[in-house]
Design a protein around this motif. Structure first.
Motif, PDB file in Angstrom:
ATOM      1  N   LEU A  32       0.854  -1.178   0.000  1.00  0.00           N
ATOM      2  CA  LEU A  32       0.000   0.000   0.000  1.00  0.00           C
ATOM      3  C   LEU A  32       0.895   1.235   0.000  1.00  0.00           C
ATOM      4  O   LEU A  32       1.740   1.392   0.872  1.00  0.00           O
ATOM      5  CB  LEU A  32      -0.907   0.011   1.233  1.00  0.00           C
ATOM      6  N   LEU A  33       0.716   2.069  -0.999  1.00  0.00           N
ATOM      7  CA  LEU A  33       1.515   3.290  -1.124  1.00  0.00           C
ATOM      8  C   LEU A  33       0.589   4.489  -0.958  1.00  0.00           C
ATOM      9  O   LEU A  33      -0.263   4.759  -1.810  1.00  0.00           O
ATOM     10  CB  LEU A  33       2.204   3.337  -2.494  1.00  0.00           C
ATOM     11  N   LYS A  34       0.741   5.191   0.158  1.00  0.00           N
ATOM     12  CA  LYS A  34      -0.107   6.351   0.417  1.00  0.00           C
ATOM     13  C   LYS A  34       0.470   7.578  -0.280  1.00  0.00           C
ATOM     14  O   LYS A  34       1.681   7.795  -0.286  1.00  0.00           O
ATOM     15  CB  LYS A  34      -0.218   6.591   1.918  1.00  0.00           C
ATOM     16  N   LEU A  35      -0.420   8.362  -0.869  1.00  0.00           N
ATOM     17  CA  LEU A  35      -0.025   9.524  -1.655  1.00  0.00           C
ATOM     18  C   LEU A  35      -0.316  10.812  -0.886  1.00  0.00           C
ATOM     19  O   LEU A  35      -1.392  10.959  -0.279  1.00  0.00           O
ATOM     20  CB  LEU A  35      -0.773   9.549  -2.988  1.00  0.00           C
ATOM     21  N   THR A  36       0.618  11.732  -0.922  1.00  0.00           N
ATOM     22  CA  THR A  36       0.391  13.046  -0.344  1.00  0.00           C
ATOM     23  C   THR A  36      -0.531  13.838  -1.267  1.00  0.00           C
ATOM     24  O   THR A  36      -0.683  13.500  -2.457  1.00  0.00           O
ATOM     25  CB  THR A  36       1.713  13.800  -0.177  1.00  0.00           C
ATOM     26  N   PRO A  37      -1.164  14.889  -0.755  1.00  0.00           N
ATOM     27  CA  PRO A  37      -2.008  15.712  -1.642  1.00  0.00           C
ATOM     28  C   PRO A  37      -1.252  16.205  -2.865  1.00  0.00           C
ATOM     29  O   PRO A  37      -1.809  16.264  -3.966  1.00  0.00           O
ATOM     30  CB  PRO A  37      -2.442  16.862  -0.719  1.00  0.00           C
ATOM     31  N   ARG A  38       0.014  16.558  -2.695  1.00  0.00           N
ATOM     32  CA  ARG A  38       0.800  17.027  -3.837  1.00  0.00           C
ATOM     33  C   ARG A  38       1.005  15.912  -4.855  1.00  0.00           C
ATOM     34  O   ARG A  38       0.906  16.142  -6.068  1.00  0.00           O
ATOM     35  CB  ARG A  38       2.159  17.542  -3.365  1.00  0.00           C
ATOM     36  N   ALA A  39       1.272  14.697  -4.366  1.00  0.00           N
ATOM     37  CA  ALA A  39       1.482  13.569  -5.278  1.00  0.00           C
ATOM     38  C   ALA A  39       0.205  13.239  -6.044  1.00  0.00           C
ATOM     39  O   ALA A  39       0.253  12.905  -7.230  1.00  0.00           O
ATOM     40  CB  ALA A  39       1.969  12.350  -4.502  1.00  0.00           C
ATOM     41  N   ARG A  40      -0.951  13.355  -5.370  1.00  0.00           N
ATOM     42  CA  ARG A  40      -2.213  13.047  -6.045  1.00  0.00           C
ATOM     43  C   ARG A  40      -2.473  14.006  -7.204  1.00  0.00           C
ATOM     44  O   ARG A  40      -3.029  13.614  -8.235  1.00  0.00           O
ATOM     45  CB  ARG A  40      -3.368  13.112  -5.043  1.00  0.00           C
ATOM     46  N   ARG A  41      -2.059  15.245  -7.045  1.00  0.00           N
ATOM     47  CA  ARG A  41      -2.281  16.230  -8.116  1.00  0.00           C
ATOM     48  C   ARG A  41      -1.408  15.960  -9.336  1.00  0.00           C
ATOM     49  O   ARG A  41      -1.683  16.489 -10.423  1.00  0.00           O
ATOM     50  CB  ARG A  41      -2.022  17.636  -7.577  1.00  0.00           C
ATOM     51  N   LEU A  42      -0.377  15.159  -9.171  1.00  0.00           N
ATOM     52  CA  LEU A  42       0.517  14.865 -10.296  1.00  0.00           C
ATOM     53  C   LEU A  42      -0.065  13.822 -11.244  1.00  0.00           C
ATOM     54  O   LEU A  42       0.359  13.722 -12.398  1.00  0.00           O
ATOM     55  CB  LEU A  42       1.875  14.359  -9.776  1.00  0.00           C
ATOM     56  N   LEU A  43      -1.047  13.037 -10.757  1.00  0.00           N
ATOM     57  CA  LEU A  43      -1.597  11.949 -11.554  1.00  0.00           C
ATOM     58  C   LEU A  43      -2.644  12.467 -12.526  1.00  0.00           C
ATOM     59  O   LEU A  43      -3.419  13.366 -12.222  1.00  0.00           O
ATOM     60  CB  LEU A  43      -2.222  10.894 -10.640  1.00  0.00           C
ATOM     61  N   VAL A  44      -2.658  11.851 -13.709  1.00  0.00           N
ATOM     62  CA  VAL A  44      -3.676  12.127 -14.715  1.00  0.00           C
ATOM     63  C   VAL A  44      -4.339  10.792 -15.049  1.00  0.00           C
ATOM     64  O   VAL A  44      -3.848  10.015 -15.877  1.00  0.00           O
ATOM     65  CB  VAL A  44      -3.076  12.769 -15.980  1.00  0.00           C
ATOM     66  N   GLY A  45      -5.456  10.513 -14.364  1.00  0.00           N
ATOM     67  CA  GLY A  45      -6.066   9.199 -14.514  1.00  0.00           C
ATOM     68  C   GLY A  45      -5.121   8.137 -13.977  1.00  0.00           C
ATOM     69  O   GLY A  45      -4.657   8.216 -12.841  1.00  0.00           O
ATOM     70  N   ARG A  46      -4.827   7.139 -14.788  1.00  0.00           N
ATOM     71  CA  ARG A  46      -3.896   6.076 -14.397  1.00  0.00           C
ATOM     72  C   ARG A  46      -2.491   6.323 -14.947  1.00  0.00           C
ATOM     73  O   ARG A  46      -1.684   5.401 -15.045  1.00  0.00           O
ATOM     74  CB  ARG A  46      -4.425   4.715 -14.875  1.00  0.00           C
ATOM     75  N   ARG A  47      -2.210   7.543 -15.273  1.00  0.00           N
ATOM     76  CA  ARG A  47      -0.888   7.898 -15.798  1.00  0.00           C
ATOM     77  C   ARG A  47      -0.243   8.987 -14.951  1.00  0.00           C
ATOM     78  O   ARG A  47      -0.929   9.763 -14.281  1.00  0.00           O
ATOM     79  CB  ARG A  47      -0.977   8.359 -17.246  1.00  0.00           C
ATOM     80  N   LEU A  48       1.075   9.020 -15.026  1.00  0.00           N
ATOM     81  CA  LEU A  48       1.844  10.055 -14.346  1.00  0.00           C
ATOM     82  C   LEU A  48       2.811  10.678 -15.349  1.00  0.00           C
ATOM     83  O   LEU A  48       3.825  10.066 -15.702  1.00  0.00           O
ATOM     84  CB  LEU A  48       2.627   9.464 -13.168  1.00  0.00           C
TER      85      LEU A  48
END
Length: 483
Positions: A32-48
């Motif tokens: 399980l990899l928890k994402l910070t709010p900043r990390a979540r904003r980097l994702l575009v759907g299932r892509r980074l």
């Protein structure tokens, strides 16, 4: 920063976005990899998309865990994409001519003749395609032949191609894109059958279930994962990462050994199924059975060099208890197996607490882990331990029953997964012959090496895997075919 700006990574098909996008669940082993709010904003759907240092750091983390893979089309071509093709060959002038014709004239080619009985025919083909011929006076095997060619390479990259394959025009250029990641030392394509109009039932089986075909999904090659090794039938590699090259003392499994040495050194090996190399499968039953047995003889040498990487099965303590309960075939077997799974599900749910629906996720992961355990147990009975299974069948009805269930269930599941063009009966016969031949080779190598290391399952320590792992069995690697 590892991946260059502008590149993109995409989640692995097994990676799940959980807890409303605040965490990722996946990888090998599952975590399980928890994402910070900043990390979540980097994702575009299932892509980074890699746009800055922060996204590059997250992308690197996802690649290391196996949660994501590079989108190869987004990767740039290396600044210096020059490569040399090294082809080891012994006789097989016809196949060599076909391969060299598919390579073209854009890259230098070195043909290493490994003491052919008809050297003149090989030399004529090399001359016709303007390839450099390196003729060895004595047969040294595929590892020595490749190393002999590697010594002549002056380009940044080398392509090792066996004489019995055919390269598509975009295979090497596409694989070179993976070297935009400076940690990538080797990249391999998908190996498929050369002929779609198979002439024998064995060839039709191989076209759907070849030992060299690692599947339709991209992967980071690592021991203990669904793609745990890479064949040298077609390989693109950085020359400066190969050091002394292949282990010349190994006649079988030297490609797996090199792959694992690179990984142990902290390098990455990428499997890219969007491009292919076509392989000429064996079509005669005798040749096919012998080759499968030869593959198995590579297990013991690999076990000596990489004891932590090769095992016929890898179990957690709970999965060992689960399998043992079912194999006992007593009245208490089903309740005990169910209780084991229940305890595991509760433990996983606790680890996933706070993710939203932890119980549902825990049940799904537990079921996947149970299926993986059954798959590996089936492989032990019908493939790696079949001589012991055969003896057990003569004295125990329970062993006979377990073996029959394992063999039939394996054929039913794999037949559907492989989408075979062969009828189920002949597919099942070929599947069992495949396992018997390979297992015989493993036992032969174990007897010659006076060691059971290649036959001994590994039980991981408690806590090594936070949740069960499903997928293809991480069994002993099946070495690639020889030239």
């Amino acid at each position: 920063m590892t991946l260059p700006l502008g590149s993109v990574v995409e989640f692995d098909r097994h990676t799940r976005v959980v807890d409303g996008g605040r965490a990722l669940l996946g990888g090998f082993p599952t975590r399980l990899l928890k994402l910070t709010p900043r990390a979540r904003r980097l994702l575009v759907g299932r892509r980074l998309p890699v746009r800055d240092a922060a996204s590059a750091l997250l992308a690197d983390r996802l690649l290391d865990t196996g949660m994501a893979h590079p989108v190869v089309a987004s990767l740039p071509t290396p600044a210096d994409p020059r490569y040399t093709v090294v082809v080891p060959v012994r006789d097989r002038a016809r196949q060599l001519d076909r391969l060299l014709g598919s390579i073209g004239t854009d890259a230098p080619v070195i043909v290493v003749d490994d003491a052919s009985r008809r050297l003149a025919a090989v030399a004529a083909v090399a001359a016709r395609h303007r390839a450099r011929l390196v003729a060895l006076p004595a047969n040294v095997g595929p590892a020595g032949a490749r190393n002999a060619g590697l010594r002549w390479v002056t380009t940044p990259y080398v392509v090792f191609a066996d004489s019995d394959i055919v390269l598509d025009p975009d295979t090497v250029p596409t694989l070179l894109r993976h070297f935009a990641d400076p940690r990538v030392a080797m990249a391999v394509p998908r190996i498929t059958g050369l002929s779609t109009a198979a002439t024998t039932w064995i060839e039709r089986y191989e076209n759907s279930r070849s030992s060299l075909d690692l599947g339709a999904h991209p992967a980071s090659v690592r021991p203990g994962t669904p793609v745990s090794w890479a064949s040298s039938a077609c390989v693109v590699a950085r020359v400066d990462e190969l050091a002394d090259g292949f282990d010349e003392s190994m006649r079988v499994g030297e490609d797996v050994d090199l792959c694992w040495r690179l990984i142990e050194a902290g390098r990455r090996v990428r499997y890219e199924p969007t491009v292919r190399a076509a392989h000429e499968h064996r079509v005669r039953v005798g040749d096919w059975l012998l080759r499968k047995a030869v593959y198995g003889t590579g297990a013991q040498p690999l076990a000596e060099r990489h004891p932590d990487c090769i095992a016929p099965a890898v179990f957690a303590p709970w999965s060992t208890a689960f399998a043992a309960a079912l194999l006992a075939q007593r009245r208490w077997s089903a309740p005990v197996a169910g209780a084991v799974l229940g305890v595991v599900a509760v433990r996983i749910a606790r680890k996933l607490d706070g993710t939203g629906h932890p119980g549902r996720l825990a049940v799904r992961l537990t079921v996947n882990g149970a299926l993986g355990t059954l798959t590996q147990t089936s492989a032990l009975l019908t493939r790696h331990w079949w001589p012991l299974t055969a003896v057990g069948c003569t004295v125990s009805r329970r062993v006979r029953r377990a073996t029959a269930v394992a063999a039939l269930a394996d054929v039913a599941l794999e037949y559907r997964r492989d989408q075979a063009t062969l009828d189920p009966l002949r597919y099942g016969i070929a599947r069992r012959l495949d396992d018997l031949s390979y297992g015989a080779g493993v036992w032969l190598s174990a007897l010659e090496g006076r060691s059971v290391a290649a036959l001994r399952p590994r039980v991981t320590r408690r806590g090594r895997r936070p949740v069960p792992v499903s997928g293809k069995r991480p069994a002993g690697a099946r070495p690639a075919p020889r030239h």
